[in-house]
Design a protein around this motif. Structure first.
Motif, PDB file in Angstrom:
ATOM      1  N   CYS A  60       0.796  -1.319  -0.075  1.00  0.00           N
ATOM      2  CA  CYS A  60       0.124  -0.001   0.155  1.00  0.00           C
ATOM      3  C   CYS A  60       0.843   1.521  -0.094  1.00  0.00           C
ATOM      4  O   CYS A  60       0.533   2.132  -1.012  1.00  0.00           O
ATOM      5  CB  CYS A  60      -0.895  -0.037   1.269  1.00  0.00           C
ATOM      6  SG  CYS A  60      -1.656   1.631   1.588  1.00  0.00           S
ATOM      7  N   VAL A 162      -4.209  -2.806   8.000  1.00  0.00           N
ATOM      8  CA  VAL A 162      -4.650  -3.876   7.762  1.00  0.00           C
ATOM      9  C   VAL A 162      -4.745  -4.708   8.860  1.00  0.00           C
ATOM     10  O   VAL A 162      -3.563  -4.848   9.659  1.00  0.00           O
ATOM     11  CB  VAL A 162      -3.408  -4.352   6.718  1.00  0.00           C
ATOM     12  CG1 VAL A 162      -3.805  -5.976   6.252  1.00  0.00           C
ATOM     13  CG2 VAL A 162      -3.500  -3.679   5.394  1.00  0.00           C
ATOM     14  N   THR A 209      -4.998  -6.766  -0.309  1.00  0.00           N
ATOM     15  CA  THR A 209      -5.425  -6.047   0.867  1.00  0.00           C
ATOM     16  C   THR A 209      -4.750  -4.658   0.785  1.00  0.00           C
ATOM     17  O   THR A 209      -5.256  -3.478   1.427  1.00  0.00           O
ATOM     18  CB  THR A 209      -5.473  -6.459   2.042  1.00  0.00           C
ATOM     19  OG1 THR A 209      -5.949  -8.023   1.907  1.00  0.00           O
ATOM     20  CG2 THR A 209      -6.072  -5.918   3.192  1.00  0.00           C
ATOM     21  N   HIS A 212      -6.465  -2.357  -1.636  1.00  0.00           N
ATOM     22  CA  HIS A 212      -7.793  -1.904  -1.119  1.00  0.00           C
ATOM     23  C   HIS A 212      -7.337  -0.735  -0.168  1.00  0.00           C
ATOM     24  O   HIS A 212      -8.094   0.214  -0.224  1.00  0.00           O
ATOM     25  CB  HIS A 212      -8.396  -3.092  -0.075  1.00  0.00           C
ATOM     26  CG  HIS A 212      -9.053  -4.301  -1.294  1.00  0.00           C
ATOM     27  ND1 HIS A 212      -8.511  -5.190  -1.741  1.00  0.00           N
ATOM     28  CD2 HIS A 212     -10.324  -4.054  -1.633  1.00  0.00           C
ATOM     29  CE1 HIS A 212      -9.479  -6.025  -2.350  1.00  0.00           C
ATOM     30  NE2 HIS A 212     -10.591  -5.276  -2.225  1.00  0.00           N
ATOM     31  N   LEU A 213      -6.556  -1.150   0.492  1.00  0.00           N
ATOM     32  CA  LEU A 213      -6.249  -0.187   1.780  1.00  0.00           C
ATOM     33  C   LEU A 213      -5.719   1.306   1.118  1.00  0.00           C
ATOM     34  O   LEU A 213      -6.225   2.045   1.481  1.00  0.00           O
ATOM     35  CB  LEU A 213      -5.148  -0.345   2.602  1.00  0.00           C
ATOM     36  CG  LEU A 213      -4.772   0.322   3.897  1.00  0.00           C
ATOM     37  CD1 LEU A 213      -5.952   0.089   4.896  1.00  0.00           C
ATOM     38  CD2 LEU A 213      -3.437  -0.031   4.656  1.00  0.00           C
ATOM     39  N   GLY A 216      -8.722   3.014   0.256  1.00  0.00           N
ATOM     40  CA  GLY A 216      -9.553   3.423   1.470  1.00  0.00           C
ATOM     41  C   GLY A 216      -8.666   4.988   1.744  1.00  0.00           C
ATOM     42  O   GLY A 216      -9.342   5.884   1.983  1.00  0.00           O
ATOM     43  N   CYS A 235      -8.913  -2.275   6.444  1.00  0.00           N
ATOM     44  CA  CYS A 235      -9.200  -3.360   5.431  1.00  0.00           C
ATOM     45  C   CYS A 235      -8.713  -4.873   6.061  1.00  0.00           C
ATOM     46  O   CYS A 235      -7.479  -4.842   6.389  1.00  0.00           O
ATOM     47  CB  CYS A 235      -8.175  -2.874   4.223  1.00  0.00           C
ATOM     48  SG  CYS A 235      -8.867  -1.931   3.275  1.00  0.00           S
ATOM     49  N   ASP A 239     -11.725  -9.885   4.166  1.00  0.00           N
ATOM     50  CA  ASP A 239     -12.775  -9.073   3.377  1.00  0.00           C
ATOM     51  C   ASP A 239     -12.267  -8.911   1.944  1.00  0.00           C
ATOM     52  O   ASP A 239     -12.789  -8.886   1.006  1.00  0.00           O
ATOM     53  CB  ASP A 239     -13.135  -7.798   3.979  1.00  0.00           C
ATOM     54  CG  ASP A 239     -13.450  -7.705   5.385  1.00  0.00           C
ATOM     55  OD1 ASP A 239     -13.757  -8.928   5.930  1.00  0.00           O
ATOM     56  OD2 ASP A 239     -14.095  -6.800   5.918  1.00  0.00           O
ATOM     57  N   GLY A 240     -10.860  -8.617   2.100  1.00  0.00           N
ATOM     58  CA  GLY A 240     -10.324  -8.320   0.648  1.00  0.00           C
ATOM     59  C   GLY A 240     -10.425  -9.369  -0.270  1.00  0.00           C
ATOM     60  O   GLY A 240     -10.608  -9.252  -1.455  1.00  0.00           O
TER      61      GLY A 240
END
Ligand code: CAO
Length: 464
Positions: A60, A162, A209, A212-213, A216, A235, A239-240
């Motif tokens: 990330c 995370v 993930t 995803h983060l 976010g 995150c 879920d990711g």
């Protein structure tokens, strides 16, 4: 946004960011006159306190750094991110595991449990826009860096985390990549029906993930530009992975209404159970697809091609493979008629693909828009000149290990530079950050060194 300060990496160029955008006569902005990806840095002026380690968090913050954020990686004195010393290939140099996940960052060593270390961290919190962490649940709080503490010091701070799981029965568990793949629905739906669940090589739990983060974080920064307030971003790896496996949750619900007809097992007459089975290499998009042998297989483990019998190109498929009668034969002419015979159809197509190399097959099939893709090995990808040209595969020079290959930024912005710079050595920018970002004087920096807050214990003994 944090004030941009000078850095050796010259990631932050505040002056450029402040230039007014050229306007056309109608008052609208003109397109940049600079070449693609050269006009500036998308996240110029954003400063990240990077408390991440291993893979998910660093993925990330590396993305944010590529877009121009000033990413300050906090590492434990003497040890640093554990991956620096994992899977080492060149003795005495940071591993590829570390270097390939920490480009364009600066490194400062701070003992976050040391009194003076805590003071430095508090000052950093005031200077940064985002804190990113992927410690085990509760570790940040145990350092004293609770949301309340951070928010009091800097109400604009975004705190992004995370964790393995969201709130629920497993929220306190530590989680690694394959655990996330297994608990997020990927492993149960990957592999062959008669074999065990499989994990995939793509790091969908960790890197997925991290991606995803990053979304976010930039979303929270965007909201902050309206509200002025920071917020928490969480995150969970489970879920990711589930998000990436969402087509399988789709299939779970379709099962209630009958068998999944695009799965090979349907054609083989094998009944479905109550959960989505493993689909082997069947295509998940409703158009039957398989991996087929090409010339050289199976001796060459990658002489294969993915072949999709997409309905609109069924006629050219029949012509290419030498079965023109299948175009009109009611047993083959419609997708529905073909479903129970997919094994037989693909084995006929494979007879044809085995007469061609995967690249020859790709060239022929693409002329007819027949969807296909050669199975490319990592060796082939590493040598692919078109990926080098776009910067997706880059060669980076490192003072301790020399030249190595890395994956560059896969997200291309037409106005933002995305140059890949080598990862920092452990604590390489400690002095620079204390001085330029936190305004400590030379005397204060010397005292901090003596305190043991930024040095490994053995160095502390020497200094004393
Ligand atoms: N100074 C002093 N202490 C530090 C420090 C620093 N600069 N940086 C970290 N530490 C300490 C932490 O405070 C923690 O101490 P406590 O346990 O006493 O609170 C300790 O180091 C270990 O942190 P950790 O528990 O996060 O590390 P671990 O190796 O035991 O676990 C991992 C690793 C990845 C399983 C765990 O961090 C985790 O579950 N993270 C969330 C999920 C995740 O991101 N998984 C992906 C892993 S691969 O990308």
């Amino acid at each position: 946004m944090a004030k941009a300060k000078k850095s050796k990496l010259k990631i932050v160029k505040a002056k450029k960011a402040k230039k007014p955008v050229a306007k056309k006569a109608n008052g609208l902005p003109s397109p940049s006159k600079k070449p693609f990806g050269q006009a500036g840095l998308a996240l110029d002026g954003v400063r990240i306190l990077d408390f991440t380690h291993v893979q998910s968090g660093p993925t990330c913050t590396q993305l944010l750094a590529w877009f121009g954020a000033d990413v300050i990686k906090i590492e434990r004195p003497g040890i640093g991110d554990i991956t620096r010393g994992q899977l080492v290939d060149v003795k005495g140099a940071d591993s590829l595991y570390f270097t390939m996940l920490n480009h364009n960052k600066r490194s400062i060593t701070i003992d976050s449990k040391h009194k003076k270390g805590k003071e430095i961290l508090d000052r950093l919190i005031k200077e940064c826009d985002v804190l990113v962490e992927n410690f085990a649940p509760g570790a940040l709080d145990r350092m004293g860096l609770t949301w309340e503490h951070i928010h009091k010091l800097n109400p604009r701070m975004i705190v992004a985390s995370v964790k393995g799981f969201g709130p629920g029965p497993y929220e306190d568990c530590k989680v690694y990549e394959n655990v996330a793949q297994c608990t997020g629905g990927s492993a149960s739906t990957t592999g062959f029906r008669d074999g065990p669940p499989l994990v995939t090589g793509a790091q969908i739990g960790d890197s997925g993930t991290g991606l995803h983060l990053a979304l976010g974080i930039v979303t929270a920064l965007y909201q902050r530009s309206r509200t002025g307030r920071g917020q928490k971003v969480l995150c969970a790896m489970q879920d990711g992975v589930l998000n990436l496996a969402r087509v399988k949750l789709r299939d779970q619900q379709r099962l209630k209404h009958g068998p999944l007809t695009e799965f090979s097992q349907y054609g083989e007459g094998i009944p479905f159970g109550d959960a989505v089975p493993r689909a082997g290499n069947d295509s998940g998009g409703g158009q039957p697809g398989r991996i087929l042998k090409c010339k050289g297989a199976p001796q060459d483990p990658n002489a294969y091609i993915y072949f999709i019998t997409q309905a609109p190109v069924w006629e050219p498929i029949c012509d290419v493979i030498g079965e023109p009668t299948w175009k009109t034969d009611p047993e083959y002419a419609t997708p529905k008629a073909r479903l129970p015979k997919l094994n037989q159809i693909f084995s006929r197509i494979e007879q044809w693909t085995m007469t061609k190399t995967k690249f020859e097959a790709m060239e022929i099939l693409n002329k007819y828009d027949i969807p296909c893709g050669p199975i490319l090995s990592m060796k082939e990808l590493a040598e692919d000149q078109s990926l080098r040209k776009t910067g997706t595969v880059v060669e980076v020079d490192h003072p301790k290990r020399g030249k190595y290959l890395s994956v560059g930024n896969p997200i291309k912005l037409s106005d933002s530079i995305s140059k890949v710079k080598r990862s920092p050595l452990l604590g390489e920018h400690t002095d620079e950050i204390l001085k330029d970002v936190l305004n400590y004087s030379a005397k204060e920096i010397a005292d901090i060194k003596l305190s043991g807050a930024i040095t490994a214990p053995e160095k502390k003994e020497k200094a004393a």
